[in-house]
Scaffold this motif. Structure first.
Motif, PDB file in Angstrom:
ATOM      1  N   GLY A  27     -10.699  -5.999 -85.425  1.00 32.27           N
ATOM      2  CA  GLY A  27      -9.835  -5.494 -86.002  1.00 32.27           C
ATOM      3  C   GLY A  27      -8.485  -6.234 -86.529  1.00 32.27           C
ATOM      4  O   GLY A  27      -7.551  -5.793 -87.193  1.00 32.27           O
ATOM      5  N   TYR A  28      -8.716  -7.478 -86.195  1.00 29.66           N
ATOM      6  CA  TYR A  28      -7.444  -8.644 -86.799  1.00 29.66           C
ATOM      7  C   TYR A  28      -7.360  -8.726 -87.870  1.00 29.66           C
ATOM      8  O   TYR A  28      -8.434  -8.745 -88.619  1.00 29.66           O
ATOM      9  CB  TYR A  28      -7.567  -9.971 -85.918  1.00 29.66           C
ATOM     10  N   SER A  29      -6.290  -8.726 -88.506  1.00 28.50           N
ATOM     11  CA  SER A  29      -5.913  -9.086 -89.967  1.00 28.50           C
ATOM     12  C   SER A  29      -4.495  -9.530 -90.087  1.00 28.50           C
ATOM     13  O   SER A  29      -3.771  -8.888 -89.259  1.00 28.50           O
ATOM     14  CB  SER A  29      -5.998  -7.781 -90.927  1.00 28.50           C
ATOM     15  N   ARG A  30      -4.232 -10.532 -90.663  1.00 26.44           N
ATOM     16  CA  ARG A  30      -3.058 -11.194 -90.887  1.00 26.44           C
ATOM     17  C   ARG A  30      -1.828 -10.056 -91.566  1.00 26.44           C
ATOM     18  O   ARG A  30      -0.603 -10.139 -91.157  1.00 26.44           O
ATOM     19  CB  ARG A  30      -2.857 -12.192 -92.033  1.00 26.44           C
ATOM     20  N   ASP A  31      -2.550  -9.107 -92.187  1.00 24.83           N
ATOM     21  CA  ASP A  31      -1.657  -8.157 -92.749  1.00 24.83           C
ATOM     22  C   ASP A  31      -1.061  -6.903 -91.667  1.00 24.83           C
ATOM     23  O   ASP A  31      -0.439  -6.332 -91.866  1.00 24.83           O
ATOM     24  CB  ASP A  31      -2.535  -6.990 -93.689  1.00 24.83           C
ATOM     25  N   LYS A  32      -1.750  -7.120 -90.212  1.00 25.72           N
ATOM     26  CA  LYS A  32      -1.129  -6.233 -89.243  1.00 25.72           C
ATOM     27  C   LYS A  32       0.202  -7.097 -88.650  1.00 25.72           C
ATOM     28  O   LYS A  32       0.570  -6.636 -87.698  1.00 25.72           O
ATOM     29  CB  LYS A  32      -2.044  -5.873 -88.313  1.00 25.72           C
ATOM     30  N   TRP A  73      -3.084 -11.934 -81.181  1.00 25.13           N
ATOM     31  CA  TRP A  73      -4.105 -10.591 -81.092  1.00 25.13           C
ATOM     32  C   TRP A  73      -4.806 -10.442 -80.064  1.00 25.13           C
ATOM     33  O   TRP A  73      -5.079  -9.610 -79.297  1.00 25.13           O
ATOM     34  CB  TRP A  73      -4.644 -10.496 -82.700  1.00 25.13           C
ATOM     35  N   SER A 121      -2.722  -7.125 -80.042  1.00 27.98           N
ATOM     36  CA  SER A 121      -3.591  -6.033 -80.377  1.00 27.98           C
ATOM     37  C   SER A 121      -3.116  -4.522 -80.028  1.00 27.98           C
ATOM     38  O   SER A 121      -3.454  -3.765 -80.943  1.00 27.98           O
ATOM     39  CB  SER A 121      -5.153  -6.177 -80.046  1.00 27.98           C
ATOM     40  N   THR A 139       2.892  -2.423 -81.504  1.00 30.81           N
ATOM     41  CA  THR A 139       3.057  -1.561 -82.869  1.00 30.81           C
ATOM     42  C   THR A 139       3.183  -2.648 -83.744  1.00 30.81           C
ATOM     43  O   THR A 139       3.377  -3.755 -83.608  1.00 30.81           O
ATOM     44  CB  THR A 139       4.486  -0.674 -82.583  1.00 30.81           C
ATOM     45  N   GLN A 140       3.103  -1.944 -85.259  1.00 28.79           N
ATOM     46  CA  GLN A 140       3.327  -2.680 -86.261  1.00 28.79           C
ATOM     47  C   GLN A 140       4.782  -3.411 -86.247  1.00 28.79           C
ATOM     48  O   GLN A 140       4.922  -4.740 -86.652  1.00 28.79           O
ATOM     49  CB  GLN A 140       3.293  -1.949 -87.461  1.00 28.79           C
ATOM     50  N   ARG A 175       4.620  -6.593 -84.213  1.00 32.50           N
ATOM     51  CA  ARG A 175       3.898  -7.576 -84.755  1.00 32.50           C
ATOM     52  C   ARG A 175       4.910  -8.175 -85.770  1.00 32.50           C
ATOM     53  O   ARG A 175       4.671  -9.662 -85.916  1.00 32.50           O
ATOM     54  CB  ARG A 175       2.520  -7.034 -85.115  1.00 32.50           C
ATOM     55  N   GLU A 176       5.712  -7.590 -86.684  1.00 34.27           N
ATOM     56  CA  GLU A 176       6.338  -7.972 -87.636  1.00 34.27           C
ATOM     57  C   GLU A 176       7.484  -8.802 -86.871  1.00 34.27           C
ATOM     58  O   GLU A 176       7.712 -10.057 -87.488  1.00 34.27           O
ATOM     59  CB  GLU A 176       6.668  -7.003 -88.208  1.00 34.27           C
TER      60      GLU A 176
END
Length: 199
Positions: free
Chosen positions: A45-50, A115, A120, A123-124, A127-128
């Motif tokens: 489920g990891y993505s830099r976009d997260k 992550w 993981s 919340t978004q 992570r931001e």
């Protein structure tokens, strides 16, 4: 005007970038002892976009530009905050650069490592905040290809080429793991213990 104010805060003659919040050796050792040790979690489920990064930090600067201003010497910026001149010393390898395109902003504890060790479940927004953290030793300007060699590796898998920087790097890594309540694995703890032993 903002560029001039920040330029005034730049310390000229310091070798390499110095992020804020680097703990003392004793504090880093205490923090390391208190971290939760367990195997890394899944990369699923990891993505830099997260981890939305290089967000607006005010004064027309995004996070990357703010770190370039902070970590460089004699940095001048245009109205868009992008550096027009300056010198960046990479403490990871001793490289010196005058073009910002030769410099990466490293997440000391990589996004993918975060992550696997707790982020993981964040919340978004959390992570931001992690990906754009300017108040802890989590972001640093370094030579681009050295950062790419590091990738998402932890200190048992990758250390800065400059062994003189291992102590500082370990202190930064531990501080970030403590601040964000991330876990470490046994190999990582062993490597960090050895690196802090060089301080």
């Amino acid at each position: 005007m903002a560029g001039v104010a920040l330029l005034g805060a730049t310390t000229v003659g310091v070798a390499g970038a110095t992020p804020p919040g680097i703990p003392s050796t004793a504090d880093a050792q205490s923090a390391l002892a208190a971290l939760t040790v367990q195997p890394d979690g899944s990369q699923d489920g990891y993505s830099r976009d997260k981890f939305p990064h290089w967000i607006d930090q005010g004064d027309s600067c995004n996070t990357r530009e703010a770190v370039l201003k902070r970590d460089g010497t004699d940095v001048q910026v245009g109205s868009d905050c992008y550096p027009t001149s300056g010198t960046w010393e990479s403490p990871y390898d001793g490289g010196s650069w005058t073009s910002p395109s030769d410099v990466d902003i490293d997440h000391v504890v990589p996004l993918a490592d975060a992550w696997r060790t707790g982020a993981s479940s964040w919340t978004q927004d959390q992570r931001e905040a992690y990906a754009n953290d300017l108040s802890d030793p989590q972001l640093i300007a370094v030579t681009d290809n050295v950062n790419q060699e590091k990738g998402d590796k932890s200190p048992d898998q990758w250390k800065p080429p400059s062994t003189d920087y291992w102590c500082t790097y370990a202190k930064m890594w531990v501080a970030v793991k403590q601040k964000f309540e991330l876990t470490i694995n046994t190999a990582e703890k062993s490597a960090l213990t050895d690196m802090l032993g060089r301080c």
